[in-house]
Scaffold this motif. Structure first.
Motif, PDB file in Angstrom:
ATOM      1  N   TRP A 192      31.253   8.549 -17.983  1.00  0.00           N
ATOM      2  CA  TRP A 192      32.086   7.836 -18.994  1.00  0.00           C
ATOM      3  C   TRP A 192      31.571   6.670 -19.596  1.00  0.00           C
ATOM      4  CZ3 TRP A 192      36.609  10.068 -19.920  1.00  0.00           C
ATOM      5  CH2 TRP A 192      37.214  11.179 -18.735  1.00  0.00           C
TER       6      TRP A 192
ATOM      7  N   CYS B  51      33.782  11.115 -22.026  1.00  0.00           N
ATOM      8  CA  CYS B  51      33.131  12.116 -21.474  1.00  0.00           C
ATOM      9  C   CYS B  51      31.652  12.614 -21.845  1.00  0.00           C
ATOM     10  CB  CYS B  51      34.315  13.277 -21.005  1.00  0.00           C
ATOM     11  SG  CYS B  51      33.640  14.502 -19.771  1.00  0.00           S
TER      12      CYS B  51
ATOM     13  N   GLY C 115      32.625  14.264 -25.723  1.00  0.00           N
ATOM     14  CA  GLY C 115      33.867  14.549 -26.284  1.00  0.00           C
ATOM     15  C   GLY C 115      33.682  13.503 -26.875  1.00  0.00           C
TER      16      GLY C 115
ATOM     17  N   GLU D 223      38.560  15.255 -23.402  1.00  0.00           N
ATOM     18  CA  GLU D 223      39.328  14.157 -22.712  1.00  0.00           C
ATOM     19  C   GLU D 223      40.807  14.530 -22.382  1.00  0.00           C
ATOM     20  OE1 GLU D 223      35.681  12.248 -24.317  1.00  0.00           O
ATOM     21  OE2 GLU D 223      37.315  13.699 -24.724  1.00  0.00           O
TER      22      GLU D 223
ATOM     23  N   CYS E 210      38.971  15.173 -18.199  1.00  0.00           N
ATOM     24  CA  CYS E 210      37.398  15.676 -19.016  1.00  0.00           C
ATOM     25  C   CYS E 210      37.184  17.192 -18.344  1.00  0.00           C
ATOM     26  CB  CYS E 210      36.084  15.315 -19.344  1.00  0.00           C
ATOM     27  SG  CYS E 210      34.940  15.483 -20.202  1.00  0.00           S
TER      28      CYS E 210
END
Length: 125
Positions: A36, A95, A116, A6, A22
């Protein structure tokens, strides 16, 4: 494996805007739905927005009309355009990617296999 990175977080005043990105890499074929999440101070992680491969979307009530999720499949990139930001939007934004059997939006956390590291958004009043 799928790697998600991200970017785009930062400090913004209330009423301002930010765009999170992302980028996905690795075994992209394993996933199709994206989302998200965010986790504010002292709060549980919550789904903010999600999108299917075909572009169907889901938004949490708290961000409807202010946030827009989109994706560029050719560039393996997911976006979150955030407008009219409020102090309560302050959080780490993550993400996530989910392998779905068909073109569906993933709205349950347990569906997401890849995450992420997060990017921080701080909204000052």
């Amino acid at each position: 494996q799928v790697q998600l990175v991200e970017s785009g977080g930062g400090l913004v005043q209330a009423g301002g805007s930010l765009r999170l990105s992302c980028v996905a890499s690795g075994d992209i074929f394993r996933v199709n739905a994206m989302g998200w999440y965010r986790q504010g101070p002292g709060k549980q992680r919550e789904l903010v927005a999600a999108i299917s491969t075909g572009g169907s979307t889901y938004y949490a009530d708290s961000v409807k009309g202010r946030f827009t999720i989109s994706r560029d499949n050719a560039k393996n990139t997911l976006f979150l355009q955030m407008s009219n930001l409020k102090p309560e939007d302050t959080a780490a934004y993550y993400c996530a990617a989910a392998p779905m059997a068909d073109d569906q939006v993933a709205v349950h956390t347990w569906l997401y296999d890849y995450w992420g590291q997060g990017t921080h958004v701080t909204v000052s009043s």
